[in-house]
Scaffold this motif. Structure first.
Motif, mmCIF file in Angstrom:
data_model
loop_
_atom_site.group_PDB
_atom_site.id
_atom_site.type_symbol
_atom_site.label_atom_id
_atom_site.label_comp_id
_atom_site.label_asym_id
_atom_site.label_seq_id
_atom_site.Cartn_x
_atom_site.Cartn_y
_atom_site.Cartn_z
ATOM 1 N N VAL A 138 44.615 51.882 44.999
ATOM 2 C CA VAL A 138 42.974 51.449 44.608
ATOM 3 C C VAL A 138 42.487 50.829 45.998
ATOM 4 C CG1 VAL A 138 41.706 49.893 43.207
ATOM 5 C CG2 VAL A 138 43.918 50.524 42.396
ATOM 6 N N LEU A 139 41.315 51.706 46.160
ATOM 7 C CA LEU A 139 40.585 50.921 47.536
ATOM 8 C C LEU A 139 39.321 49.970 46.905
ATOM 9 C CD1 LEU A 139 39.927 51.148 50.333
ATOM 10 C CD2 LEU A 139 38.576 53.168 49.889
ATOM 11 N N LEU A 140 39.459 48.799 47.295
ATOM 12 C CA LEU A 140 38.318 48.020 47.068
ATOM 13 C C LEU A 140 37.172 47.774 48.466
ATOM 14 C CD1 LEU A 140 40.669 46.998 45.368
ATOM 15 C CD2 LEU A 140 39.561 45.138 44.942
ATOM 16 N N ALA A 141 36.053 48.038 47.918
ATOM 17 C CA ALA A 141 34.936 47.825 49.137
ATOM 18 C C ALA A 141 33.804 46.800 48.996
ATOM 19 C CB ALA A 141 34.128 49.184 49.142
ATOM 20 N N ALA A 142 33.817 45.847 49.836
ATOM 21 C CA ALA A 142 32.817 44.729 49.445
ATOM 22 C C ALA A 142 31.768 44.654 50.771
ATOM 23 C CB ALA A 142 33.585 43.457 49.487
ATOM 24 N N PHE A 143 30.492 44.187 50.478
ATOM 25 C CA PHE A 143 29.740 43.700 51.270
ATOM 26 C C PHE A 143 30.162 42.382 52.178
ATOM 27 C CE2 PHE A 143 25.711 41.346 52.811
ATOM 28 C CZ PHE A 143 25.283 42.279 53.286
ATOM 29 N N PRO A 144 30.165 42.351 53.448
ATOM 30 C CA PRO A 144 30.709 41.575 53.972
ATOM 31 C C PRO A 144 30.107 39.954 54.113
ATOM 32 C CG PRO A 144 29.211 42.486 55.602
ATOM 33 C CD PRO A 144 29.255 43.243 54.091
ATOM 34 N N LYS A 145 30.156 39.559 52.785
ATOM 35 C CA LYS A 145 29.968 37.879 52.193
ATOM 36 C C LYS A 145 30.898 37.320 51.306
ATOM 37 C CE LYS A 145 26.249 37.498 54.983
ATOM 38 N NZ LYS A 145 26.112 36.577 56.084
ATOM 39 N N ALA A 146 31.123 35.906 51.447
ATOM 40 C CA ALA A 146 31.794 35.562 50.565
ATOM 41 C C ALA A 146 31.821 36.022 49.165
ATOM 42 C CB ALA A 146 32.324 34.168 50.785
ATOM 43 N N SER A 147 30.390 35.541 48.809
ATOM 44 C CA SER A 147 29.796 35.671 47.512
ATOM 45 C C SER A 147 30.319 36.952 46.809
ATOM 46 C CB SER A 147 28.424 35.377 47.486
ATOM 47 O OG SER A 147 27.576 36.192 48.440
ATOM 48 N N HIS A 148 30.047 38.031 47.653
ATOM 49 C CA HIS A 148 30.425 39.478 47.346
ATOM 50 C C HIS A 148 31.875 39.620 47.020
ATOM 51 C CE1 HIS A 148 26.202 41.340 47.822
ATOM 52 N NE2 HIS A 148 26.066 39.868 48.286
ATOM 53 N N TYR A 149 32.664 39.204 48.016
ATOM 54 C CA TYR A 149 33.955 39.576 47.949
ATOM 55 C C TYR A 149 34.595 38.778 47.195
ATOM 56 C CZ TYR A 149 38.795 39.515 49.307
ATOM 57 O OH TYR A 149 40.349 39.879 49.328
ATOM 58 N N PHE A 150 34.450 37.273 46.930
ATOM 59 C CA PHE A 150 35.438 36.620 46.047
ATOM 60 C C PHE A 150 35.702 37.218 44.785
ATOM 61 C CE2 PHE A 150 35.334 32.545 48.762
ATOM 62 C CZ PHE A 150 36.059 33.004 49.601
ATOM 63 N N PRO A 151 34.567 37.687 43.972
ATOM 64 C CA PRO A 151 34.820 38.145 42.515
ATOM 65 C C PRO A 151 35.769 39.244 42.309
ATOM 66 C CG PRO A 151 32.427 37.881 43.156
ATOM 67 C CD PRO A 151 33.143 37.510 44.274
ATOM 68 N N LEU A 152 36.130 39.900 43.466
ATOM 69 C CA LEU A 152 37.227 41.094 43.648
ATOM 70 C C LEU A 152 38.494 40.661 43.301
ATOM 71 C CD1 LEU A 152 35.441 43.472 46.171
ATOM 72 C CD2 LEU A 152 35.299 43.915 43.773
ATOM 73 N N VAL A 153 38.787 39.439 43.982
ATOM 74 C CA VAL A 153 40.117 38.919 44.209
ATOM 75 C C VAL A 153 41.104 38.913 42.921
ATOM 76 C CG1 VAL A 153 41.527 37.256 45.034
ATOM 77 C CG2 VAL A 153 39.501 37.872 46.401
ATOM 78 N N PRO A 154 40.492 38.302 41.861
ATOM 79 C CA PRO A 154 41.289 38.080 40.600
ATOM 80 C C PRO A 154 41.838 39.615 40.285
ATOM 81 C CG PRO A 154 39.727 36.566 40.535
ATOM 82 C CD PRO A 154 39.313 37.449 41.669
ATOM 83 N N LEU A 155 40.884 40.567 40.282
ATOM 84 C CA LEU A 155 41.408 41.809 39.671
ATOM 85 C C LEU A 155 42.323 42.692 40.768
ATOM 86 C CD1 LEU A 155 40.990 44.324 37.870
ATOM 87 C CD2 LEU A 155 39.157 44.948 39.057
ATOM 88 N N ALA A 156 42.131 42.280 41.990
ATOM 89 C CA ALA A 156 42.784 42.976 43.017
ATOM 90 C C ALA A 156 44.357 42.569 42.886
ATOM 91 C CB ALA A 156 42.444 42.691 44.454
ATOM 92 N N TRP A 157 44.593 41.174 42.441
ATOM 93 C CA TRP A 157 45.803 40.480 42.271
ATOM 94 C C TRP A 157 46.514 41.015 41.155
ATOM 95 C CZ3 TRP A 157 49.570 39.111 45.459
ATOM 96 C CH2 TRP A 157 49.138 38.615 46.600
ATOM 97 N N ALA A 158 45.678 41.104 40.153
ATOM 98 C CA ALA A 158 45.931 41.784 39.038
ATOM 99 C C ALA A 158 46.867 43.298 39.113
ATOM 100 C CB ALA A 158 44.977 41.595 37.863
ATOM 101 N N LEU A 159 45.983 43.922 39.872
ATOM 102 C CA LEU A 159 46.388 45.123 40.114
ATOM 103 C C LEU A 159 47.710 45.339 41.007
ATOM 104 C CD1 LEU A 159 42.911 46.866 41.047
ATOM 105 C CD2 LEU A 159 44.403 47.617 38.985
ATOM 106 N N ARG A 160 47.843 44.450 41.713
ATOM 107 C CA ARG A 160 49.146 44.303 42.633
ATOM 108 C C ARG A 160 50.324 43.817 41.737
ATOM 109 N NH1 ARG A 160 49.600 42.060 48.539
ATOM 110 N NH2 ARG A 160 51.237 43.773 48.121
ATOM 111 N N ALA A 161 49.961 42.977 40.804
ATOM 112 C CA ALA A 161 51.059 42.358 39.932
ATOM 113 C C ALA A 161 51.523 43.323 39.123
ATOM 114 C CB ALA A 161 50.480 41.083 39.218
ATOM 115 N N ARG A 162 50.538 44.514 38.750
ATOM 116 C CA ARG A 162 51.276 45.500 37.937
ATOM 117 C C ARG A 162 51.819 46.876 38.849
ATOM 118 N NH1 ARG A 162 49.172 45.594 32.660
ATOM 119 N NH2 ARG A 162 49.465 47.788 32.365
ATOM 120 N N GLY A 163 51.976 46.534 40.182
ATOM 121 C CA GLY A 163 52.873 47.533 40.968
ATOM 122 C C GLY A 163 51.887 48.408 41.695
ATOM 123 N N HIS A 164 50.662 48.336 41.716
ATOM 124 C CA HIS A 164 49.772 48.916 42.245
ATOM 125 C C HIS A 164 49.407 48.889 43.827
ATOM 126 C CE1 HIS A 164 49.164 51.126 38.506
ATOM 127 N NE2 HIS A 164 48.837 49.859 37.887
#
Length: 392
Positions: A3-29
């Protein structure tokens, strides 16, 4: 799955992606986060693998000479049109800078899925060019869903450079991860917004890492009020330090004031007893608060909703207006124009109401229950697996 995640380079744009990214990693992706170099520290600080794309764009230069708040338009709507045009010029410029490196990496790594927040247009291009499923991860209300006819022309040069036609591009992707509780979602709206394939997902606040200080470990002796101006719009008000003006207005309420500000931005000249919390994650602070005063950013709005805290919103952006409208309609808070930052009497009266009238706390609690009732990021990660393996 990759899974490739792309974000505009501001905290307010990136932070919402983090919980889903970690959920994906926790499932082995396998997960990779791509953005401009300016975002490297935040991505690495969140513990996710980082891919640097292109060079940083001087986004501030694109706003010089423009009053974000505006005055009286020479013609109706002129300021709004100019603000949107400058914003889209900025997003397109960052997309143009990111896309070549992002495409090179994607061709090598071969992701199975691209997840982007709506302003990371390099992710849209990569998904279209490589014919990979695209998923949008919203940071707040879905106010961009019906604007492609208006915004697409700003992206035409970027799309054309990679053999794409705006008329043939689907900016909505195959699904949209929507973190808004039902009471804060846009009602009605363009047909495009109604046609979005939504994956409602509980907002799990992520505001970076932080230490829990001693004073936060015990219940406050007085009602605690958090005042913050976010990370992206702290200069949007004409007042040089909106949090200072607000703190001065609230000094006589008998509340414990906590100013949540970015690192190195501790203001001077504050009323006695005002506490300053630099770079404190809001998800640590807000559960102890009786009210929060903020600029209407999606991150703060949703974090306060998840914590069940009444809100006073000074909307400073287009999505801020949408967020403020949802908060007021839900009964969980009040709204004042950004110019009212300088009207200490109105500010104090609004916060006094939030603290004194039980209806605001009850409605904020209901909003918190709405958040908790939505599927978790872990459940959404499972749906994304099915989306890739069983596209129908």
């Amino acid at each position: 799955m990759r899974v490739l995640l792309a974000a505009f380079p501001k905290a307010s744009h990136y932070f919402p992606l983090v919980p889903l990214a970690w959920a994906l990693r926790a499932r082995g992706h396998s997960v990779r986060v791509a953005s401009s170099p300016a975002l490297a520290g935040l991505v690495l600080g969140s513990g996710l693998p980082w891919v640097s794309c292109g060079e940083d764009v001087d986004t501030r230069a694109l706003w010089r000479g423009f009053d974000v708040l505006g005055g009286t338009d020479a013609e109706p709507g002129a300021h709004t049109r100019e603000r949107r045009a400058r914003a889209m010029t900025m997003f397109a410029a960052v997309g143009e800078a990111m896309t070549p490196d992002l495409l090179d990496f994607a061709r090598h790594w071969r992701p199975d899925l691209v997840v982007h927040e709506p302003r990371a247009y390099a992710g849209l291009v990569a998904a279209e060019v490589l014919k990979v499923p695209l998923v949008r991860q919203l940071w707040g209300t879905d106010y961009t869903a019906g604007r492609w006819d208006e915004e697409g022309p700003f992206l035409a040069p970027l799309l054309a450079a990679h053999g794409l036609d705006p008329a043939g591009v689907d900016p909505l992707g195959v699904a949209t991860v929507d973190p808004c509780p039902p009471s804060l979602r846009l009602s009605g709206g363009p047909a495009a917004a109604a046609a979005v394939r939504r994956l409602p997902t509980a907002h799990v606040p992520y505001n970076g890492a932080g230490e829990v200080p001693d004073w936060l470990r015990l219940p406050p002796r007085r009602p605690r009020v958090c005042v913050t101006w976010g990370t992206s719009t702290r200069s949007a008000a004409r007042a040089p330090e909106p949090v200072v003006r607000i703190a001065e207005a609230l000094a006589g309420l008998g509340a414990e004031l906590v100013l949540a500000v970015p690192a190195g931005r501790a203001p001077e000249g504050l009323p006695p007893g005002t506490r300053v919390a630099e770079s404190m994650p809001l998800h640590l602070l807000l559960p102890s608060c009786a009210a929060v005063v903020h600029q209407g950013g999606a991150g703060t709005t949703l974090a306060a909703s998840a914590a069940g805290v009444p809100q006073l919103v000074f909307p400073a952006t287009v999505d801020g207006e949408e967020n403020a409208g949802g908060v007021v309609a839900s009964g969980a808070g009040l709204r004042l124009d950004t110019a009212a930052v300088d009207d200490g009497v109105r500010v104090a009266e609004a916060v006094r109401r939030l603290l004194a009238e039980p209806a605001f706390a009850r409605s904020a609690g209901l909003l918190r229950e709405e958040v908790r009732a939505l599927p978790s990021p872990a459940e959404t990660a499972g749906l994304l697996e099915r989306l890739v393996t069983h596209p129908g």
